[in-house]
Design a protein around this motif. Structure first.
Motif, PDB file in Angstrom:
ATOM      1  N   GLU A  83       0.815  -1.211   0.000  1.00  0.00           N
ATOM      2  CA  GLU A  83       0.000   0.000   0.000  1.00  0.00           C
ATOM      3  C   GLU A  83       0.852   1.265   0.000  1.00  0.00           C
ATOM      4  N   THR A  84       2.134   1.121   0.303  1.00  0.00           N
ATOM      5  CA  THR A  84       3.033   2.284   0.307  1.00  0.00           C
ATOM      6  C   THR A  84       3.556   2.617  -1.089  1.00  0.00           C
ATOM      7  N   LYS A 108      -0.443   1.788  -9.704  1.00  0.00           N
ATOM      8  CA  LYS A 108      -1.880   1.707  -9.467  1.00  0.00           C
ATOM      9  C   LYS A 108      -2.612   2.706 -10.353  1.00  0.00           C
ATOM     10  N   GLN A 140      -7.529  -0.178  -3.502  1.00  0.00           N
ATOM     11  CA  GLN A 140      -6.717   0.455  -2.470  1.00  0.00           C
ATOM     12  C   GLN A 140      -7.516   1.641  -1.944  1.00  0.00           C
TER      13      GLN A 140
END
Length: 289
Positions: free
Chosen positions: A172-173, A221, A238
């Motif tokens: 997620e980073t 993403k 996300q």
């Protein structure tokens, strides 16, 4: 004043609609220099300045816009005659205009749109630009807003939600973004990364259809409609929905033509298909993380 021939008018339509010589050259097969000369000849023939020319393209003058309106009415009348002629031969074609992802859904479920026993063909035009039906350029279109044109009829299909998607189990980073290039980013969801994450864009593509492939490959993403991202087994959301992108969705037809049997049949089938995915379109069935 000389009488301009229809070929010159058709070339004028291409320049007007495509914004200049380059697009009209690609569409017509003529060189840009030839297209430019033909437009100068047309202006001399009609005795009016039709374009304001600049380095950024050709813009219609007031007289140019008037000519465009007249020619579109002529096109609409010609299409109406052609549809009438085809109906007598049993060889009609229903023209559908849809965005990238609605077109994808229609092609994936084409058997629900046209049956083997149908006496008509389907012509599917795919693009992010607004479906234009006022002059019968298409028979059926999908729009993100209710039409304001008086000669168009519309059915509300439901709502469309959007979210950010990454490759399943991606960190997620990771702040790398994939986007459609700014010039091709017509729709609001395509513009969102440029407005909110421009510094993180590491790659661009020229068509939305490539976005999930790039995200799936782990390149970064991207923003996708939920009915696309949630169906993809290798993608996951996300964060939550991007509420500012949510919009309604309409199926649009020319008010006069919507009663033609073949158009009504296709519109009814499209309506049934899209409404059957209503929860997925609205983002109510997120894939599991």
């Amino acid at each position: 004043m000389k009488n301009a021939n229809w070929d010159s008018y058709q070339l004028f339509l291409q320049v007007a609609r495509l914004g200049g010589l380059t697009g009209a050259s690609a569409a017509s097969g003529l060189s840009p220099a030839t297209v430019g000369r033909r437009m100068l000849d047309l202006e001399q023939e009609v005795g009016r300045a039709l374009f304001s020319r600049s380095q950024t393209g050709y813009r219609l003058t007031q007289d140019g816009q008037a000519l465009l309106d007249h020619l579109q009415e002529m096109e609409a009348a010609a299409r109406k005659v052609e549809a009438w002629r085809q109906s007598g031969e049993g060889g009609t074609t229903v023209r559908i205009t849809a965005g990238t992802w609605l077109a994808w859904l229609l092609t994936e479920n084409f058997a629900a749109i046209r049956m083997p026993s149908d006496g008509f063909a389907i012509a599917l035009s795919i693009g992010e630009a607004r479906a234009s039906l006022a002059y019968r350029e298409s028979d059926i279109g999908i729009r993100a807003f209710e039409p304001e044109e008086a000669n168009l009829a519309a059915r509300l299909l439901g709502e469309v939600a959007y979210a950010v998607y990454a490759r399943r189990n991606a960190a997620e980073t990771d702040e790398r973004w994939i986007a459609v290039g700014e010039e091709e980013a017509i729709s609001a969801y395509l513009r969102w990364p440029h407005a909110h994450a421009a510094s993180g864009i590491v790659a661009t593509v020229n068509r939305p259809r490539s976005l999930p492939d790039m995200v799936r490959a782990g390149a970064g993403k991207g923003v996708l409609p939920c009915f696309v991202g949630d169906l993809h087994p290798e993608l996951q959301r996300q964060g939550g929905e991007l509420p500012e992108l949510r919009h309604r969705q309409w199926i649009v037809m020319n008010a006069e033509d919507r009663h033609r049997p073949e158009i009504r049949t296709v519109a009814d089938r499209m309506t049934k298909l899209i409404r059957s995915y209503a929860d997925l379109f609205a983002g109510k069935r997120p894939s599991r993380g």
